[in-house]
Design a protein around this motif. Structure first.
Motif, short mmCIF file in Angstrom:
data_model
loop_
_atom_site.label_atom_id
_atom_site.label_comp_id
_atom_site.label_asym_id
_atom_site.label_seq_id
_atom_site.Cartn_x
_atom_site.Cartn_y
_atom_site.Cartn_z
N GLU A 231 14.86 26.27 -86.34
CA GLU A 231 14.97 24.81 -86.36
C GLU A 231 14.98 24.26 -87.79
O GLU A 231 14.19 24.68 -88.62
CB GLU A 231 13.83 24.19 -85.55
CG GLU A 231 14.09 24.23 -84.06
CD GLU A 231 13.03 23.50 -83.27
OE1 GLU A 231 13.33 23.09 -82.14
OE2 GLU A 231 11.89 23.34 -83.76
N ASP B 6 8.70 29.35 -84.34
CA ASP B 6 8.28 27.97 -84.48
C ASP B 6 9.08 27.05 -83.57
O ASP B 6 8.71 25.92 -83.32
CB ASP B 6 8.45 27.50 -85.94
CG ASP B 6 7.17 27.73 -86.73
OD1 ASP B 6 6.21 28.22 -86.14
OD2 ASP B 6 7.14 27.42 -87.93
N CYS B 7 10.20 27.56 -83.06
CA CYS B 7 11.03 26.78 -82.15
C CYS B 7 10.35 26.66 -80.78
O CYS B 7 9.44 27.42 -80.45
CB CYS B 7 12.38 27.45 -81.94
SG CYS B 7 13.31 27.76 -83.45
N ASP B 8 10.80 25.69 -80.00
CA ASP B 8 10.35 25.55 -78.62
C ASP B 8 11.16 26.55 -77.80
O ASP B 8 12.11 26.19 -77.10
CB ASP B 8 10.56 24.12 -78.15
CG ASP B 8 9.86 23.85 -76.84
OD1 ASP B 8 9.37 24.81 -76.22
OD2 ASP B 8 9.80 22.68 -76.43
N VAL B 9 10.77 27.82 -77.88
CA VAL B 9 11.59 28.91 -77.38
C VAL B 9 11.87 28.79 -75.89
O VAL B 9 13.02 28.92 -75.44
CB VAL B 9 10.93 30.28 -77.70
CG1 VAL B 9 11.73 31.41 -77.09
CG2 VAL B 9 10.80 30.45 -79.21
N MET B 10 10.84 28.54 -75.09
CA MET B 10 11.03 28.49 -73.64
C MET B 10 12.01 27.38 -73.25
O MET B 10 12.90 27.60 -72.43
CB MET B 10 9.69 28.26 -72.93
CG MET B 10 8.82 29.49 -72.83
SD MET B 10 9.59 30.89 -71.97
CE MET B 10 10.20 30.08 -70.51
N LYS B 11 11.85 26.21 -73.84
CA LYS B 11 12.73 25.08 -73.53
C LYS B 11 14.17 25.39 -73.91
O LYS B 11 15.11 25.12 -73.16
CB LYS B 11 12.25 23.83 -74.26
CG LYS B 11 13.04 22.57 -73.95
CD LYS B 11 12.46 21.38 -74.68
CE LYS B 11 13.30 20.13 -74.41
NZ LYS B 11 12.75 18.95 -75.15
N LEU B 12 14.36 25.98 -75.11
CA LEU B 12 15.71 26.31 -75.58
C LEU B 12 16.37 27.37 -74.69
O LEU B 12 17.56 27.29 -74.39
CB LEU B 12 15.64 26.81 -77.02
CG LEU B 12 15.28 25.77 -78.08
CD1 LEU B 12 14.92 26.44 -79.40
CD2 LEU B 12 16.42 24.78 -78.28
N LEU C 229 3.02 32.79 -76.23
CA LEU C 229 4.47 32.77 -76.08
C LEU C 229 4.97 34.04 -75.39
O LEU C 229 5.80 33.98 -74.46
CB LEU C 229 5.15 32.62 -77.44
CG LEU C 229 6.69 32.70 -77.44
CD1 LEU C 229 7.29 31.62 -76.55
CD2 LEU C 229 7.22 32.58 -78.87
N ASP D 128 4.05 33.78 -71.75
CA ASP D 128 4.90 32.83 -71.03
C ASP D 128 6.31 33.38 -70.81
O ASP D 128 6.90 33.18 -69.74
CB ASP D 128 4.99 31.51 -71.80
CG ASP D 128 3.74 30.67 -71.67
OD1 ASP D 128 2.92 30.97 -70.77
OD2 ASP D 128 3.56 29.73 -72.46
#
Length: 274
Positions: free
Chosen positions: A52, A91-97, A128, A131
């Motif tokens: 990001e 650091d990214c919102d991995v699950m959402k992406l 993470l 999840d």
């Protein structure tokens, strides 16, 4: 390379042109592909950075670059397969992406390549990994030997394995200075049987290029033929086929303890000699 296998699939590279700090052009990518083929490779998963506010190439932009490289390969009748992927900074919102299909899994499988911070620990990494596993993904920690905190305490990586992550190492780390943290750690990971994948992490035709025959020879001296074939040939194919990789965390624990005992014996032998 072993004739029993058709070729190697690279699970980590920056071959896709013009999207991150890797190849800068189609021509450079084609030059790198020639190098790959000379080393026994038959394909690669193009794991461009997704980071990001730094590298956010995805969707149509990624697909356009991928399709252009694919067409260039076909035009020249080059026998080399390309697969989509990303190296995803945590650091990214991995699950959402992932759920929104903004970033790529490896070769459209359940496997996901994660990059951690090199210096400071990312505090939420265990959560993470948990999840991702709970949602059906299989996280792979990219170039695990390069993180300073992992060099200081290899149990950091053991903990991630126990949460369900797998580990990838860079072949180039086998050629680093033997006194460096990177080299010491990559040897430890290999001997402790903590490694599931090796990658070139190739970036350009001149810097970190995919010329790795010497590293493969070194790797052969550290592993049994069965283990070598597993992490070099078999596991990458399991990604392509979206097959599960059986990983014995208890075996890793045993081997890790054995390596610790060997290190202690080496230290004591130095004192005895004095």
């Amino acid at each position: 390379m072993d004739r029993e296998y058709r070729g190697i699939i690279d699970t980590h590279c920056h071959l896709l042109p013009g999207v991150d700090d890797g190849s800068e052009s189609i021509e450079e990518s084609l030059e790198m592909i020639d190098m790959y083929i000379s080393q026994g490779y038959c394909g690669a998963i193009l794991t461009s950075h997704y980071y990001e506010k730094k590298y956010e190439v995805c969707g149509q932009i990624y697909d356009k670059s991928f399709d252009l490289l694919q067409k260039a390969i076909k035009l020249r009748n080059i026998d080399f397969k390309l697969y989509r992927g990303n190296e995803i900074f945590v650091d990214c919102d991995v699950m959402k992406l992932l759920n929104n299909k903004k970033i790529n899994t490896l070769a459209n499988s359940d496997y996901v390549l994660l990059e951690l911070p090199f210096l400071g620990r990312f505090r939420g990494v265990q959560e993470l990994v948990y999840d991702l596993k709970r949602n059906g993904y299989i996280p792979i920690i990219a170039h695990a030997e390069r993180y300073v905190y992992a060099q200081e305490d290899i149990n950091y990586l053991y903990d991630l394995l126990s949460y369900g992550a797998l580990i990838q190492i860079n072949l180039s780390s086998l050629s680093k200075d033997k006194n460096s943290g990177v080299h010491r750690t990559v040897i430890k990971l290999i001997k402790s049987k903590m490694v599931s994948f090796v990658g070139t992490d190739a970036h350009t035709s001149t810097w970190r290029k995919p010329i790795v025959s010497k590293e493969f020879e070194k790797l052969k001296t550290l592993l049994s033929e069965e283990d070598f074939n597993e992490i070099v040939y078999i596991n990458p194919m399991k990604i392509l086929n979206n097959e599960n990789i059986e990983f014995d965390i208890d075996l890793v624990k045993i081997n890790n303890e054995e390596e610790k005992m060997k290190s202690k014996k080496s230290i004591f032998s130095i004192f005895r000699k004095r």
